[in-house]
Design an enzyme around this catalytic site. Structure first.
Site, short mmCIF file in Angstrom:
data_model
loop_
_atom_site.label_atom_id
_atom_site.label_comp_id
_atom_site.label_asym_id
_atom_site.label_seq_id
_atom_site.Cartn_x
_atom_site.Cartn_y
_atom_site.Cartn_z
N GLU A 160 0.82 -1.41 0.15
CA GLU A 160 -0.01 0.08 -0.05
C GLU A 160 0.81 1.38 0.04
O GLU A 160 1.90 1.35 0.66
CB GLU A 160 -0.89 0.01 1.17
CG GLU A 160 -1.84 1.07 1.36
CD GLU A 160 -2.50 1.31 2.68
OE1 GLU A 160 -3.51 1.74 2.81
OE2 GLU A 160 -2.36 0.09 3.42
N GLU A 243 -9.08 9.72 5.76
CA GLU A 243 -9.29 8.70 6.86
C GLU A 243 -9.61 9.55 8.09
O GLU A 243 -8.47 10.37 8.82
CB GLU A 243 -7.93 8.03 7.07
CG GLU A 243 -7.64 7.04 6.19
CD GLU A 243 -6.41 6.20 6.30
OE1 GLU A 243 -6.29 5.13 5.94
OE2 GLU A 243 -5.38 6.89 6.68
#
Length: 380
Positions: A160, A243
């Site tokens: 990621e 986020e």
């Protein structure tokens, strides 16, 4: 000449009325045709609900870390987080990742995407974003880029790549800081870690970046140079959003775009640079609104490189108008230079040169980083 009769005179008002009604109906039809192509906003409150925008991207609510309600309003160009209830500890994972993406996420693939695509076959992946921030929340604004050894469309990928464009509150990426690095025309604090099964490399901006245009491949190549991916792997998705750990209502992606330009042969078509790396010399001359650049690329490894490709990002305001001894595309932004038939291969220790002329506006500067077939180069 025929004289009008009482019956003729009686029909005249009716005829005029019908004509007026027809005109009104025509205007209404035109208005409907004009507004029929506009896309109404879509409110998504389902935990993993999603919708498509622009016919090519997916907006997802993606609430996975909390049971509190979260809603996103998908617009034609992005989305806004309208409800973001609840909070989670700032020393752990966030409560969600509302986002927009190009590619595949847990079998949900954006319409017409050419992802997954093998990294060696991607010449560039230009993307841009414009954010709207808030102050009464704890969150990051980030890209989430996934790569994997296989063309995976479901589940977590092997690596990621995160790009934190804003960080508000006492939060930090997975792992620990490993230094600073220049990628995509900016300097980042680099973090490296493992998320219990996948590698995570996070590029953290030192201050908030509200809009950014760059080539995703610059960050992918940097990840490869650090041993976290390989040219034979696949880019599976390019995502951008937030986020949130606490609150977050009002956060917005105002505009998002993403493209993946494919190139190379059937089996990748290029040979990665050997461990010796590469060196780049970038010599320029500039005047009021124009410049020339002469670029020398050296293969510093012990084996040949076939079909070399040099990737770099031109500073904002610069545009290429003429090229010699090679090709460079596109003409601005994140570009990739390639050799001609007579200089496309580099023997061990060999160098080749190409150059170009261009225009610029504002202050003049040079690209900050280069990568040769996916491996970061030393700039001399």
């Amino acid at each position: 000449m025929r004289l009008s009769t009482p019956r003729d005179r009686a029909y005249r008002p009716l005829t005029a009325l019908l004509t007026a009604l027809a005109a009104i109906l025509g205007i209404l039809a035109a208005l409907l045709a004009t507004t029929g192509t506009a896309q109404a906003d879509t409110l998504i409150c389902e935990q993993f609900g999603s919708t498509t925008i622009q016919g090519k991207y997916v907006v997802q609510n993606n609430r996975w870390g909390t049971s509190e309600q979260q809603c996103v309003n998908a617009t034609n160009s992005g989305f806004q987080l309208t409800t973001a209830n609840g909070s989670v500890p700032t020393n752990g994972a966030p409560k969600s990742y509302p986002s927009v993406f190009n590619g595949c996420h847990y079998t949900n693939c954006s319409p017409g995407t050419n992802l997954p695509a093998q990294i060696s076959k991607i010449s560039s992946a230009p993307t841009s974003i414009s954010y709207g921030f808030v102050s009464n929340a704890v969150y990051n604004a980030s890209f989430d880029i996934w790569v994997d050894p296989t063309p995976k469309k479901d589940g977590v990928n092997a690596t990621e790549i995160m790009i934190w464009l804003n960080r508000v509150g006492s939060i930090q990426p997975i792992g620990s800081p490993v230094g600073n690095v220049s990628v995509g025309g900016r300097t980042w604090e680099l973090w490296s870690g493992n998320n219990g099964g996948n590698e995570v490399l996070s590029f953290v901006a030192p201050s908030a970046v509200s809009s950014y245009s760059f080539d995703v491949m610059d960050f992918v190549r940097q990840t490869i140079s650090r041993g976290k991916a390989q040219n034979s792997w696949y880019l599976t998705s390019i995502q951008a959003g937030f986020e949130p750990w606490q609150n977050g209502a009002g956060l917005a992606v105002n505009n998002f775009s993403s493209a993946v330009n494919l190139g190379g042969g059937d089996d990748g078509g290029t040979t990665p640079p050997p461990p010796g790396g590469c060196d780049v010399t970038y010599a320029t001359q500039n005047w009021t609104d124009g410049f020339t650049a002469n670029v020398t690329v050296k293969n510093g490894g012990g084996s040949a490189i076939n079909n070399w490709q040099l990737a770099f990002t031109l500073p904002s305001g610069q545009r290429i108008t003429n090229v010699w001894n090679g090709t460079v595309s596109p003409s601005s932004g994140a570009v990739t230079a390639r050799g001609q038939s007579y200089n496309a291969n580099l023997a061990a220790g060999a160098s080749t040169s190409f150059g170009f002329q261009g225009t610029y506006s504002g202050g003049f500067s040079k690209p900050s980083s280069f990568s040769l077939n996916g491996t970061a180069c030393r700039v001399l």
